[in-house]
Design a protein around this motif. Structure first.
Motif, short mmCIF file in Angstrom:
data_model
loop_
_atom_site.label_atom_id
_atom_site.label_comp_id
_atom_site.label_asym_id
_atom_site.label_seq_id
_atom_site.Cartn_x
_atom_site.Cartn_y
_atom_site.Cartn_z
N ARG A 112 0.84 -1.21 0.00
CA ARG A 112 0.00 0.00 0.00
C ARG A 112 0.87 1.26 0.00
O ARG A 112 0.52 2.27 -0.60
N THR A 119 -7.20 3.17 3.17
CA THR A 119 -8.49 2.55 3.41
C THR A 119 -9.58 3.61 3.56
O THR A 119 -9.30 4.79 3.80
N LYS A 120 -10.82 3.16 3.45
CA LYS A 120 -11.96 4.05 3.63
C LYS A 120 -11.94 4.65 5.04
O LYS A 120 -12.22 5.84 5.23
N GLU A 121 -11.60 3.81 6.04
CA GLU A 121 -11.55 4.28 7.42
C GLU A 121 -10.51 5.38 7.60
O GLU A 121 -10.75 6.37 8.29
#
Length: 260
Positions: A112, A119-121
């Motif tokens: 990543r 991430t969405k979070e």
């Protein structure tokens, strides 16, 4: 809790920046460190997160002896300590939200990190941090289109996104005009009180320090010459902190503010 125990810091050129410092800073305090340029203010706060290694004594942060940390343990330790600089330290050619998302890079798996996928979070946390400092509407604006005060608030949001227990601020308003400086200081105060985050700030603007901080630490030639409640600071104490040069220093501060 942060504790300095007989802390000494000597630089390779022989300069003693800190000399036998003993301090205890409790969780949730707002502390301003003041004194002449070169007194040791920046060194003091930069030793807390091991940006500078001390030459003697101990610094204990939440029961951890900072000088004994190595490798990944230092990196993990620093995740709980936010750092704000005068120069903002932002990537100006990308968006505000991308700058805030940088705070999550140490937590990403290698693949990543390489391709920059969050991430969405993490994106939600970044937006929430921007909302806390009042610039959510600037999330997708390039940083180089923001004012200096807005850029400093982006830097503060980036720090908040990592969920710190402590924020260290090294002259965070030095390059801002008086009105903008107070807006940024309002953010620091709000975060300190509402989130119970300790703030230790090296600050040149004494009147603003007295207005916002709960506690003042005065440094002269690497030694603590005053440590007490803001309400206890008098003109005589300021003269002592500034080595009898407070009147001259005050004039210089006021003149600088007039040209920002």
């Amino acid at each position: 809790m942060i504790q300095f125990i007989n802390v000494v810091k000597k630089y390779p050129n022989g300069t003693t920046a800190l000399n036998n410092i003993n301090l205890r800073i409790e969780r949730g305090e707002f502390v301003a460190v003041i004194g002449l340029s070169g007194a040791g203010k920046s060194t003091l706060i930069r030793c807390i997160n091991r940006m500078h290694d001390i030459s003697g004594g101990k610094i204990i942060v939440d029961r951890v002896d900072v000088s004994k940390l190595k490798g990944q343990h230092i990196r993990k330790f620093r995740r709980k300590i936010g750092m704000i600089f005068q120069s903002f330290n932002l990537v100006t050619r990308t968006t505000v939200i991308n700058n805030v998302l940088v705070s999550f890079v140490p937590d990403l798996p290698m693949w990543r990190k390489i391709i920059g996928i969050f991430t969405k979070e993490q994106k939600i946390k970044a937006l929430e941090a921007l909302d806390k400092v009042g610039i959510l509407d600037k999330a997708f604006v390039r940083v180089d289109q923001l004012s200096g005060g807005q850029q400093q608030r982006v830097a503060l949001a980036r720090t908040l996104a990592q969920n710190p227990d402590i924020i260290l601020a090294d002259e965070p308003i030095a390059s801002l005009d008086p009105v903008t400086a107070r807006i940024v200081m309002d953010d620091f105060k709000k975060i300190n009180k509402e989130m119970n985050i300790s703030v230790i700030m090296n600050i040149h603007h004494v009147e603003i320090a007295l207005e916002y901080a709960d506690r003042i630490i005065g440094i002269r030639k690497g030694e603590v010459v005053f440590d007490g409640e803001t309400s206890k600071v008098t003109q005589e104490i300021l003269q002592d902190i500034y080595g009898g040069k407070w009147d001259v220093e005050k004039e210089a501060i006021e003149e600088q503010a007039a040209y920002v």
